[in-house]
Design an enzyme around this catalytic site. Structure first.
Site, PDB file in Angstrom:
ATOM      1  N   ASP A 125     -13.721 -27.635 -56.701  1.00 30.23           N
ATOM      2  CA  ASP A 125     -14.221 -28.170 -55.444  1.00 30.23           C
ATOM      3  C   ASP A 125     -14.552 -26.990 -54.537  1.00 30.23           C
ATOM      4  OD1 ASP A 125     -14.696 -30.159 -53.357  1.00 30.23           O
ATOM      5  OD2 ASP A 125     -12.839 -29.408 -52.480  1.00 30.23           O
ATOM      6  N   ASP A 152     -15.238 -26.997 -50.508  1.00 26.89           N
ATOM      7  CA  ASP A 152     -14.611 -26.959 -49.187  1.00 26.89           C
ATOM      8  C   ASP A 152     -13.097 -27.144 -49.298  1.00 26.89           C
ATOM      9  OD1 ASP A 152     -17.205 -26.848 -47.996  1.00 26.89           O
ATOM     10  OD2 ASP A 152     -17.377 -29.000 -48.267  1.00 26.89           O
ATOM     11  N   GLY A 184     -13.516 -35.107 -48.996  1.00 31.10           N
ATOM     12  CA  GLY A 184     -13.920 -35.106 -50.393  1.00 31.10           C
ATOM     13  C   GLY A 184     -14.973 -36.135 -50.765  1.00 31.10           C
ATOM     14  N   ARG A 239     -21.028 -37.881 -47.658  1.00 33.73           N
ATOM     15  CA  ARG A 239     -21.056 -38.032 -46.203  1.00 33.73           C
ATOM     16  C   ARG A 239     -21.137 -39.503 -45.761  1.00 33.73           C
ATOM     17  NH1 ARG A 239     -25.847 -35.399 -44.836  1.00 33.73           N
ATOM     18  NH2 ARG A 239     -24.898 -33.613 -45.886  1.00 33.73           N
ATOM     19  N   SER A 249     -20.846 -32.093 -50.937  1.00 29.88           N
ATOM     20  CA  SER A 249     -21.701 -31.575 -49.875  1.00 29.88           C
ATOM     21  C   SER A 249     -23.119 -31.327 -50.353  1.00 29.88           C
ATOM     22  CB  SER A 249     -21.118 -30.278 -49.318  1.00 29.88           C
ATOM     23  OG  SER A 249     -22.008 -29.696 -48.374  1.00 29.88           O
ATOM     24  N   ASN A 292     -24.862 -29.316 -48.743  1.00 26.11           N
ATOM     25  CA  ASN A 292     -25.071 -27.939 -48.278  1.00 26.11           C
ATOM     26  C   ASN A 292     -24.343 -26.917 -49.143  1.00 26.11           C
ATOM     27  OD1 ASN A 292     -26.418 -29.005 -45.919  1.00 26.11           O
ATOM     28  ND2 ASN A 292     -24.405 -29.466 -45.089  1.00 26.11           N
ATOM     29  N   ASP A 295      -8.557 -29.984 -53.327  1.00 26.28           N
ATOM     30  CA  ASP A 295      -7.631 -30.085 -52.196  1.00 26.28           C
ATOM     31  C   ASP A 295      -7.654 -31.478 -51.581  1.00 26.28           C
ATOM     32  OD1 ASP A 295      -9.271 -29.356 -49.146  1.00 26.28           O
ATOM     33  OD2 ASP A 295     -10.282 -29.665 -51.053  1.00 26.28           O
TER      34      ASP A 295
END
Length: 236
Positions: free
Chosen positions: A3, A5, A53, A56, A131, A133, A189
């Protein structure tokens, strides 16, 4: 399967702050219109339970449902000020990009050490992130070259992959590396991400506890929980 972020980069705090800024603005305006009390977005409980996680729009939808709020779905190209699920989601993304441009992106040193050790050992490596991004974040952190494949929000939309806690994106990451899930490890996480790794029947799921939720990570399917990936090097 890493992962992004919160595992590789310190952007989880950026996303957390962006969700809070977006939702608090929406909730404050809604309270002013309806006369109902303003109850702010909880940057720990609400973030962990409803948005962390997840893709969006799924995060937006999940949190609104927790407050009993229904909004039109809208469409992906809704402007950030639209009172729709996609409008709020695009507002959140706008805030994240502004913060990344202003503050930059920092990688976790222990995670970078671990990924480099995995590379040097000849292990295949993929980033799996909800994401859209992810490419920009990896490039800004200077670690894009450490990974052979990237499954992100853009790929998930194109390939019609369900978001975490469904295992689709992790399974796509394993496929991109030519691996059977049982041969691969997931590093996550987020509670939804750990659950996705378990649902995908991956050989091992490592929970990365950055916020004091070790027990919850175990309950969602982590085989082991560490506070930093460098701990795994120290154990070897």
């Amino acid at each position: 399967m890493f992962d992004l972020d919160g595992v590789l980069t310190k952007t989880a705090k950026v996303h957390d702050a962006a969700w809070k800024e977006m939702f608090d603005g929406f909730l404050r305006d809604r309270a002013a219109r309806t006369g109902q009390p303003f109850v702010p977005f909880d940057a720990v409980k609400d973030y962990d339970e409803y948005v962390d996680g997840k893709p969006r729009a799924d995060g937006t939808r999940s949190f609104l449902a927790s407050r009993g709020i229904e909004l039109p779905e809208g469409s992906e190209d809704d402007p950030p000020d639209a009172q729709t699920v996609y409008g709020l989601s695009n507002r959140k993304n706008q805030i994240v990009l502004q913060r990344i441009r202003t503050d930059g992106v920092e990688a976790y040193e222990g995670s970078v050490r671990y990924v480099r050790a995995a590379r040097d050992a000849g292990l295949r490596r993929a980033v799996v992130s909800s994401s859209a991004n992810a490419h920009d974040v990896l490039a800004a952190a200077g670690i894009a070259d450490l990974f052979e494949a990237r499954i992100d929000g853009i790929v998930a939309e194109r390939e019609h992959l369900r978001g975490k806690p469904a295992p689709d994106t992790f399974l796509a990451g394993a496929g991109a590396l030519g691996l059977d899930p049982a041969e691969a490890v997931v590093y996550e996480d987020a509670l939804a991400g750990v659950a996705a790794g378990r649902a995908g029947k991956f050989g091992y799921v490592v929970g990365v506890d950055r916020v004091g939720q070790a027990e919850a990570l175990r309950e969602h399917g982590a085989d082991v929980v560490v506070t930093d990936l460098a701990e795994l090097l120290d154990r070897s």
